[in-house]
Scaffold this active site. Sequence first.
Site, short mmCIF file in Angstrom:
data_model
loop_
_atom_site.label_atom_id
_atom_site.label_comp_id
_atom_site.label_asym_id
_atom_site.label_seq_id
_atom_site.Cartn_x
_atom_site.Cartn_y
_atom_site.Cartn_z
CG ASN A 107 -4.11 0.65 0.98
OD1 ASN A 107 -3.17 0.59 1.77
ND2 ASN A 107 -5.22 -0.06 1.15
CG HIS A 109 -7.07 -4.87 1.24
ND1 HIS A 109 -7.22 -4.43 2.54
CD2 HIS A 109 -7.86 -5.95 1.10
CE1 HIS A 109 -8.08 -5.22 3.16
NE2 HIS A 109 -8.48 -6.15 2.31
#
Length: 201
Positions: A107, A109
């Site tokens: 991911n 961020h």
Amino acid sequence: MKKIRIAVLVSGGGTNLQAIIDAQGSVIRSGEVVLVISNNENAYALERAKQANIKTAVITKKAYGAAFETEISKALEENKIELIVLAGFMSILSKDFTSRYDHRILNIHPSLIPSFCGEGFYGLKVHEAALSKGVKVTGATVHYVNEIPDGGEIIAQKAVTVQDGDTPEVLQRRVMEEAEWVIFPQAVEQVAKELGMRNEE
Ligand code: GAR
């Protein structure tokens, strides 16, 4: 070496997806994006995938309810996906799901974790929080995904300077340009390369 089959999960504009697509063949040599899944049928990211001739799937909570993750898993299995990349995917995945893909989900961020992260910190909200706090340095983080939102092992980070007069939108754009679009393709390559080497063993 055979390329690692990558699925990118998106919800919105898809500029990180675009950065990954554009890095294929240069920065990204060990993997190939073969599927883009969106949980939002109106995501512009779907258009970007189509332009690049990448297969797309739309899987929404509205359509699938409690079977939302099962449907995502099905698409991943059918397409023999080995690495999942969350690129602005605005839905938290359950422990049941993340544990099945241990160290195979990445991911991005838009802050320097552990600042401004976890549930409720996504998209512009992250930059609003950073500006309210008055931090002078922010940035982006790529990490593995586990059951804790933004809590998995960190793979890459890059710092970005906050400037006087920044609005959340201006800061978001700088973080994307200077950090996200740079470190995300690099991290995808790093992990795909490692998985590829493991496949050869
Ligand atoms: C990016 O800034 C990404 O870091 C962030 O959403 C934006 C998506 O933009 N992700 C999160 O906040 C996840 N918690 P994009 O669709 O243009 O890539």
